[in-house]
Design a protein around this motif. Structure first.
Motif, short mmCIF file in Angstrom:
data_model
loop_
_atom_site.label_atom_id
_atom_site.label_comp_id
_atom_site.label_asym_id
_atom_site.label_seq_id
_atom_site.Cartn_x
_atom_site.Cartn_y
_atom_site.Cartn_z
N MET A 636 0.83 -0.97 -0.19
CA MET A 636 -0.48 -0.41 -0.22
C MET A 636 0.76 1.38 0.22
O MET A 636 0.70 2.55 -0.30
CB MET A 636 -1.14 0.01 1.12
N SER A 637 1.61 1.35 0.68
CA SER A 637 2.54 2.38 1.05
C SER A 637 3.55 2.82 -0.60
O SER A 637 3.76 3.83 -0.49
CB SER A 637 4.24 2.13 2.14
N GLU A 638 4.34 1.76 -1.67
CA GLU A 638 4.67 2.39 -2.00
C GLU A 638 3.60 2.26 -3.64
O GLU A 638 3.65 2.90 -4.81
CB GLU A 638 5.36 0.70 -3.01
N TYR A 639 2.23 1.57 -3.16
CA TYR A 639 1.36 1.56 -5.14
C TYR A 639 0.22 2.12 -4.81
O TYR A 639 -0.67 3.12 -5.53
CB TYR A 639 0.81 0.33 -5.22
N LEU A 640 -0.26 2.66 -3.11
CA LEU A 640 -1.42 3.30 -2.88
C LEU A 640 -1.32 5.00 -2.62
O LEU A 640 -2.30 5.61 -2.31
CB LEU A 640 -2.35 2.74 -2.86
N VAL A 641 0.46 5.31 -1.96
CA VAL A 641 -0.12 6.66 -1.01
C VAL A 641 1.06 7.27 -2.12
O VAL A 641 1.69 7.55 -3.02
CB VAL A 641 0.92 5.96 -0.36
N ALA A 642 -0.04 8.65 -2.80
CA ALA A 642 0.38 9.55 -3.35
C ALA A 642 1.56 10.36 -2.89
O ALA A 642 2.45 10.67 -4.28
CB ALA A 642 -0.30 10.69 -3.30
N ASP A 643 2.40 10.26 -2.60
CA ASP A 643 3.55 11.22 -2.24
C ASP A 643 4.11 11.19 -0.94
O ASP A 643 3.41 10.13 -0.14
CB ASP A 643 2.72 13.33 -2.42
N HIS A 644 5.21 11.71 -1.01
CA HIS A 644 5.56 11.93 0.32
C HIS A 644 5.64 11.81 1.58
O HIS A 644 5.68 11.31 2.78
CB HIS A 644 7.27 12.61 0.64
N ALA A 879 -3.80 -4.54 -11.33
CA ALA A 879 -5.18 -4.99 -11.47
C ALA A 879 -5.59 -3.82 -9.89
O ALA A 879 -6.74 -3.23 -9.61
CB ALA A 879 -5.78 -6.58 -11.76
N GLN A 880 -4.68 -4.54 -8.75
CA GLN A 880 -4.92 -3.89 -7.11
C GLN A 880 -4.69 -3.00 -7.54
O GLN A 880 -5.73 -2.40 -7.09
CB GLN A 880 -3.83 -5.10 -6.71
N VAL A 881 -3.58 -2.42 -8.16
CA VAL A 881 -4.14 -1.61 -8.16
C VAL A 881 -5.15 -0.45 -8.91
O VAL A 881 -5.63 0.77 -8.36
CB VAL A 881 -2.68 -0.74 -8.98
N GLN A 882 -5.77 -0.87 -9.46
CA GLN A 882 -6.54 0.04 -10.44
C GLN A 882 -7.59 0.14 -9.58
O GLN A 882 -8.70 0.27 -9.30
CB GLN A 882 -6.80 -0.70 -11.68
N GLY A 886 -8.03 5.46 -4.98
CA GLY A 886 -8.45 6.57 -4.19
C GLY A 886 -9.18 6.19 -2.94
O GLY A 886 -9.67 6.91 -2.45
N LEU A 887 -9.08 5.07 -3.55
CA LEU A 887 -9.35 4.57 -1.82
C LEU A 887 -8.58 4.76 -0.31
O LEU A 887 -8.28 4.74 -0.16
CB LEU A 887 -9.47 2.82 -1.65
N PRO A 888 -9.79 5.24 0.96
CA PRO A 888 -8.82 6.13 1.74
C PRO A 888 -8.45 4.76 2.68
O PRO A 888 -8.69 3.59 2.78
CB PRO A 888 -9.94 6.02 3.38
N LEU A 889 -6.56 5.20 3.66
CA LEU A 889 -5.68 4.18 3.83
C LEU A 889 -6.49 4.08 5.53
O LEU A 889 -5.47 4.10 6.05
CB LEU A 889 -4.60 4.78 3.74
#
Length: 894
Positions: A636-644, A879-882, A886-889
């Motif tokens: 999640m940290s690598e692929y779903l989080v937008a920025d630092h 596919a997991q990323v797609q 945008g879903l909340p973490l």
């Protein structure tokens, strides 16, 4: 007009039939060899001087010829055949030898047909040393040593012969070696006769029937140390000679492992009810070795780091010895005494040894909790088994490229888990009786999956049903996924069960599939926890809880975590199981955690739902459950989080989940603490120090790492300045924080050390600095002549694959040096695919990798399947990323 046409057609068909027969006779057998010629005895004489560039030899093969033939098919790859002949009666017939296929199929042709009957084949040859396969050289201390790794296809590079498991016959091995060299082989030494020119001839006792992949020998300045004799036990009335074989000056490091080997042998003899099957036992500590170990009868080869721990070593090192040794010694019965017929049944060797090794290790070292490790391996195998491109346990092996692919988690972990599952269902004592019957029936010969399953199923109350169920697990791919509801509307509560194949988001695998699932169901009947077994074959089934007196409070569909399957309870009953989490057996807690992680992977749960479950897992007593789902937070940290900034906030939330557990353990080991505490601390420290970049933990680990490197003192290596279970992480932090001076110190100590563990830890740290200039320096070590052992290549570049910022440079380096790397890594060159693909998670990257690596992997052992599965993994990641973009973490305790 019609009659001539009929004659023409008949002639054409006749000629076509003749052509088909001739084609069949001359077609190169890239799979199993024909049984036209079957060896009965192999006499192998090799002349080996480790200082030379290659070696020579003569193979004499006594054989039975079933029918007259002018072509004999054997194996030999990269050999220079000086002379080949067949002797039939008093007649010697010259043979013309040629290599007929890249896999190493050897064609021997006679000008006149060899008649049916007895014959002997004599082949004189020369061979180069291999690259960690066949007979190969290592030079750990500037001196040359020769040793062997014949499995799977190395034997054909060392001598000509029938190199497949079904050809199993005795061997007479003779080694001609320099006078001052030590020579060992599978069996006891016979005579050592001096020869002219500073040579000696060493003969060895005739082996029992063995396939070629189990032939082993070693030549060079090896040091031999005596271990304690393995005392008589049960029907074995004579002691077994036990020795250690190590590079010069290293033998004293084997004291601990030799002292503990007899207990493992004795425990296995007691389980199997039959004596150790060979005349002696040598444990060879290999300075450079791809595998962890190899089960050569009488001469087991181990990576040297596995043979050198002592009572003060890191927990992981000690447990690795016990687990690996129990695994390899189990092979002396399963694989060596009884051998698979063909590579499609490799699981009979490896799946069994995985299961049996864990059983014996756990029996002798209860604090290792090996049943948890076996379960963790099964859950890991479920990841690979969720791919559409996964293989079956009992998978067809078409040619040499497929064999290497079979050495994977499906064979080892799924195979072992399947055995454990049916042991639970049949009963431990009955299951053991089936194993004993199988070994007794097939001793010194070959066997198949059907033979083992028949022997085990015969011990059950339902042989036909158990046999059918067992085959359903080995003959089809995938993980069973059971949707479970509880029906309390009738007189007796019942489970409603629907089977399908587990599929992650984006999977192209079909949902069809049904297994004969041997279930153990546990449930709360008031204040009593009851259990019930059921063998569920149908896609939809109803299982009545016959002992229940009321509607259960909760139901655990995978009791004791014994089943190789995943489950999904309907929400009401999932909530009930969550509430009862603390009441579950420790293995059930782990499977309950896996059910949540699996539901997330299949898209049934959102990221926030998984994150909400992690605090419950983190508080579990068992470390494997405490860390369940931890890997998902990294993804999640690598692929779903937008920025630092968002990543820092997310890391803070993850840290809050696991910090209470780390604080309870503390950063410093405690005297007398359980082994699992040390291992859990190591996992948590790595999470906080490397991934979460926790300042406090990094400061302490960096301080320890600097002390190890001597950066704040005398500049000497002080390996024990950091706790042994934390030293690897401490070194990584020290090099990440210390820049060039720290790298220089680590490199200096690496060049001065011959200790395999120290070298690996230093290399791994040097490859994980994250600094581009230092990454380049680390990669340069790979091609420095004589510096790295070949099994050290991956440690020095593995850390770069884990660093998103450094991956592009690593890929460019692999592209530039691909041919050299693949040659140096053979037969493990397929591993370059995963290294190159690290971090790829888009359709475009999947297509790019497939286009670039499919040609590269076309003729690499294990290559085609590796590229297929890696590409699928990248597409599933995309596919997991797609699906989750945008879903909340949010992380909330629920």
């Amino acid at each position: 007009m019609r009659r001539p046409r009929r004659h023409a057609l008949a002639l054409a068909l006749s000629l076509a039939a003749i052509g088909a027969v001739e084609a069949a006779e001359t077609a190169v057998p890239t799979g199993p060899l024909p049984r036209t010629v079957v060896p009965t005895l192999v006499q192998l004489e090799l002349k080996i001087d480790p200082k030379q560039a290659g070696f020579s030899g003569v193979t004499r093969i006594q054989a039975d010829i079933a029918e007259a033939t002018d072509t004999v098919w054997m194996h030999g790859r990269g050999l220079k055949i000086a002379k080949a002949s067949a002797t039939v009666g008093k007649r010697t017939i010259p043979l013309t030898a040629s290599e007929a296929d890249p896999s190493g199929v050897l064609r021997l042709v006679s000008a006149t047909p060899l008649p049916a009957g007895k014959a002997s084949f004599d082949i004189a040859f020369e061979a180069p040393y291999g690259q960690l396969q066949g007979a190969y050289k290592v030079s750990p201390d500037g001196r040359a040593y020769v040793m062997t790794q014949m499995e799977p296809l190395g034997a054909r590079t060392a001598f000509p012969g029938f190199d497949e498991p079904s050809f199993k016959q005795p061997w007479d091995i003779t080694l001609i070696v320099p006078q001052d060299a030590t020579a060992v082989a599978n069996t006891l030494e016979g005579t050592a006769t001096p020869l002219a020119g500073g040579w000696k001839k060493v003969t060895f006792a005739r082996t029992p029937a063995l396939p070629s992949y189990l032939v082993a020998f070693a030549v060079g300045p090896w040091e031999i140390v005596d271990g304690p004799a393995i005392a008589p036990n049960g029907p074995r009335t004579a002691p077994i000679r036990l020795r250690g074989v190590a590079a010069a000056g290293q033998g004293s490091k084997m004291k601990y492992t030799l002292a503990n080997t007899p207990a493992i042998v004795t425990a296995l003899e007691d389980y199997f009810g039959s004596p150790y099957p060979f005349d002696k036992l040598d444990n060879l500590a290999a300075p450079d070795f791809w595998a962890g170990a190899m089960e050569n009868p009488g001469l087991i080869a181990y990576r040297d780091s596995l043979m050198f721990p002592d009572e003060t070593s890191a927990v992981g090192r000690r447990q690795s010895f016990w687990g690996t040794s129990a695994h390899e010694l189990a092979h002396q019965w399963f694989g060596d005494l009884v051998t698979m017929k063909w590579w499609d049944d490799l699981w009979l060797n490896e799946g069994f040894a995985t299961w049996m090794g864990n059983k014996i290790h756990g029996q002798l070292q209860p604090q290792a909790h090996t049943d948890r490790g076996l379960l963790e391996g099964a859950i890991g195998a479920m990841g690979a088994d969720s791919l559409a491109s996964t293989r079956r346990i009992h998978e067809a092996i078409r040619d040499y490229r497929d064999i290497e692919s079979a050495f994977d988690g499906i064979t080892y972990q799924k195979g072992g888990a399947t055995l454990a599952m049916f042991e639970r269902y049949i009963g431990e004592d009955k299951f053991r009786d089936g194993i004993r019957n199988y070994l007794s029936t097939h001793a010194r010969g070959n066997a198949t999956s059907a033979d083992l399953i028949a022997a085990l199923a015969a011990q059950s109350d339902d042989p036909e049903g158990v046999s059918k169920a067992f085959f359903s697990f080995i003959d089809q791919p995938g993980v069973p996924y059971l949707a479970v509801d509880v029906d309390c509307s009738g007189k007796v509560p019942a489970l409603s069960i629907t089977q399908q194949r587990y599929r992650p988001i984006g999977s192209t695998a079909g949902a069809d599939g049904s297994w004969g699932v041997p279930m153990t169901i546990r449930y709360a009947d008031g204040t009593t926890v009851r259990e019930q077994k059921a063998l569920v074959h149908d896609r939809q089934a109803r299982v009545e809880l016959t002992q229940a007196t009321r509607c259960p409070t909760w139901v655990m569909p995978n009791g004791y975590g014994a089943g190789y399957y995943r489950f999904a309870l309907v929400p009401k009953w999932q909530a009930a199981l969550n509430t009862a989490f603390a009441s579950l057996d420790e293995r059930e807690q782990r499977m309950a955690a896996d059910s949540i992680v699996a539901a997330y992977g299949a898209g049934s749960l959102k990221p926030a739902d998984l994150l909400a479950a992690l605090p419950r897992f983190a508080s579990a007593e068992v470390r494997q459950t405490a860390t369940a789902g931890m890997g998902a937070t990294g993804w999640m940290s690598e692929y779903l989080v937008a920025d630092h900034k968002a990543r820092d906030a997310f890391h803070a939330k993850v840290a809050a989940i696991y910090r209470p557990r780390l604080d309870a353990l503390g950063l410093a080991p405690k005297a007398g603490e359980p082994d699992d505490d040390a291992l859990l601390r190591s996992s948590l420290v790595q999470l906080f120090a490397i991934r979460l970049k926790d300042a406090k933990v990094r400061a302490e680990l960096g301080r320890l790492g600097r002390q190890v490197l001597g950066l704040d003192g005398d500049g000497q290596l002080h390996a024990d300045a950091a706790p042994r279970d934390l030293r690897d992480t401490a070194l990584v932090v020290a090099l990440q924080e210390g820049g060039v001076p720290a790298f220089d110190a680590a490199e200096k100590h690496f060049r001065a050390s011959q200790d395999a563990v120290t070298r690996s830890e230093l290399l791994s740290a040097m490859g994980a600095t994250g600094a581009p200039a230092l990454d380049e320096r680390a990669r340069a070590l790979v091609f420095e002549q004589g510096l790295l052992r070949r099994n050290e290549i991956f440690p020095v570049i593995g850390g770069q694959a884990a660093n998103p910022a450094g991956r592009a440079a690593l890929r460019g380096w692999i592209d530039s040096h691909f041919a050299d790397l693949e040659a140096r890594l053979a037969p493990a060159g397929a591993a370059l695919v995963g290294m190159y693909a690290a971090g790829m998670c888009s359709e475009a990257e999947a297509a790019e990798l497939e286009a670039k690596f499919s040609p590269r992997m076309a003729n690499v052992e294990g290559g085609p399947r590796e590229i297929e599965q890696t590409v699928e993994g990248i597409r599933l990641c995309a596919a997991q990323v797609q699906a989750r973009k945008g879903l909340p973490l949010d992380i909330a305790r629920r």
